[in-house]
Design an enzyme around this catalytic site. Structure first.
Site, PDB file in Angstrom:
ATOM      1  N   ASP A  99       0.871  -1.178   0.000  1.00  0.00           N
ATOM      2  CA  ASP A  99       0.000   0.000   0.000  1.00  0.00           C
ATOM      3  C   ASP A  99       0.907   1.227   0.000  1.00  0.00           C
ATOM      4  O   ASP A  99       2.144   1.111  -0.144  1.00  0.00           O
ATOM      5  CB  ASP A  99      -1.004  -0.036   1.172  1.00  0.00           C
ATOM      6  CG  ASP A  99      -0.349   0.193   2.533  1.00  0.00           C
ATOM      7  OD1 ASP A  99       0.898   0.310   2.608  1.00  0.00           O
ATOM      8  OD2 ASP A  99      -1.086   0.262   3.534  1.00  0.00           O
ATOM      9  N   CYS A 121       3.245  -3.089   4.019  1.00  0.00           N
ATOM     10  CA  CYS A 121       2.398  -1.947   4.385  1.00  0.00           C
ATOM     11  C   CYS A 121       3.131  -1.173   5.484  1.00  0.00           C
ATOM     12  O   CYS A 121       4.347  -1.331   5.625  1.00  0.00           O
ATOM     13  CB  CYS A 121       0.987  -2.386   4.784  1.00  0.00           C
ATOM     14  SG  CYS A 121       0.866  -3.445   6.234  1.00  0.00           S
ATOM     15  N   THR A 155       2.919  -1.343   8.833  1.00  0.00           N
ATOM     16  CA  THR A 155       3.367  -2.234   9.914  1.00  0.00           C
ATOM     17  C   THR A 155       3.596  -3.675   9.462  1.00  0.00           C
ATOM     18  O   THR A 155       4.205  -4.458  10.181  1.00  0.00           O
ATOM     19  CB  THR A 155       2.291  -2.300  11.013  1.00  0.00           C
ATOM     20  OG1 THR A 155       1.085  -2.798  10.412  1.00  0.00           O
ATOM     21  CG2 THR A 155       2.042  -0.945  11.630  1.00  0.00           C
ATOM     22  N   HIS A 201       9.577 -24.617   9.006  1.00  0.00           N
ATOM     23  CA  HIS A 201       8.489 -25.241   9.776  1.00  0.00           C
ATOM     24  C   HIS A 201       7.109 -24.974   9.190  1.00  0.00           C
ATOM     25  O   HIS A 201       6.231 -25.828   9.289  1.00  0.00           O
ATOM     26  CB  HIS A 201       8.487 -24.711  11.218  1.00  0.00           C
ATOM     27  CG  HIS A 201       9.658 -25.190  12.029  1.00  0.00           C
ATOM     28  ND1 HIS A 201       9.718 -25.043  13.397  1.00  0.00           N
ATOM     29  CD2 HIS A 201      10.807 -25.803  11.666  1.00  0.00           C
ATOM     30  CE1 HIS A 201      10.864 -25.546  13.846  1.00  0.00           C
ATOM     31  NE2 HIS A 201      11.543 -26.008  12.817  1.00  0.00           N
ATOM     32  N   HIS A 244       5.608 -31.406  10.569  1.00  0.00           N
ATOM     33  CA  HIS A 244       5.253 -30.092  10.021  1.00  0.00           C
ATOM     34  C   HIS A 244       4.179 -30.223   8.941  1.00  0.00           C
ATOM     35  O   HIS A 244       3.263 -29.401   8.866  1.00  0.00           O
ATOM     36  CB  HIS A 244       6.501 -29.400   9.463  1.00  0.00           C
ATOM     37  CG  HIS A 244       7.499 -29.063  10.518  1.00  0.00           C
ATOM     38  ND1 HIS A 244       7.158 -28.382  11.666  1.00  0.00           N
ATOM     39  CD2 HIS A 244       8.828 -29.337  10.617  1.00  0.00           C
ATOM     40  CE1 HIS A 244       8.233 -28.232  12.418  1.00  0.00           C
ATOM     41  NE2 HIS A 244       9.257 -28.808  11.813  1.00  0.00           N
TER      42      HIS A 244
HETATM   43  C1  RB5 Z   1      -1.963   2.744   6.370  1.00  0.00           C
HETATM   44  O1  RB5 Z   1      -2.058   3.959   7.001  1.00  0.00           O
HETATM   45  C2  RB5 Z   1      -1.613   1.644   7.367  1.00  0.00           C
HETATM   46  O2  RB5 Z   1      -2.701   1.420   8.191  1.00  0.00           O
HETATM   47  C3  RB5 Z   1      -1.193   0.395   6.651  1.00  0.00           C
HETATM   48  O3  RB5 Z   1      -0.082   0.674   5.867  1.00  0.00           O
HETATM   49  C4  RB5 Z   1      -0.809  -0.782   7.517  1.00  0.00           C
HETATM   50  O4  RB5 Z   1       0.127  -0.423   8.480  1.00  0.00           O
HETATM   51  C5  RB5 Z   1      -1.918  -1.566   8.045  1.00  0.00           C
HETATM   52  O5  RB5 Z   1      -1.734  -2.585   8.721  1.00  0.00           O
END
Ligand code: RB5
Length: 142
Positions: A8, A65, A67, A98, A134
């Protein structure tokens, strides 16, 4: 092997770095976007990569993304996807050995570029152990 990759807006810069790294190493890359830092919705991109990975047995996926959490949640909703949010080389190696992970997720806000590229290399170079215990556990997930 083909690597399907997407991000994203929050992962766009890191996605580009990973893509360039893998192109230099000779991997075939299919980039599903996004192509700028304009705001987009991560589930759409997770679904594109995940669907491509489930249809191509000689492939893996990488999703980025802010996080890595949203991407990993979204990817793991697609049957056949085992997505891992790895934070060091050890988790990357064990997720392959695994869990036979087929999608790797990152958070651009969380890890530095040098570490991410090391994690990518370990993940792509590590094979599933194919051990009965596994396989049994992965069958349970299906
Ligand atoms: C976008 O602002 C953010 O929420 C997205 O990049 C991500 O971290 C979501 O898990």
């Amino acid at each position: 092997m083909t690597i399907y990759i997407a991000s994203d807006h929050g992962g766009f810069k890191l996605k580009e770095k990973i893509k360039n790294h893998l192109v230099k190493k000779g991997f075939e890359i299919k980039d599903f976007g996004t192509h700028s830092e304009d705001s987009v919705d991560y589930p759409i991109f997770a679904k594109k990569v995940s669907n491509a990975v489930t249809k191509d047995s000689n492939s893996k996926g990488i999703l980025v993304c802010g996080t890595g959490i949203g991407m990993s949640i979204a990817a793991n909703k697609i049957k056949g996807i085992r997505a891992a949010l790895c934070w060091n080389e050890e988790t990357a190696r064990l997720s392959r050995e695994h869990n036979d992970t087929n999608v790797l997720c990152f958070g651009q806000r969380i890890l530095g570029e040098d570490l991410v590229l090391k994690i990518v290399d370990v993940w792509l170079n590590t094979k599933f152990t194919n051990e009965e215990r596994h396989i049994r556990r992965l069958d349970m997930l299906d």
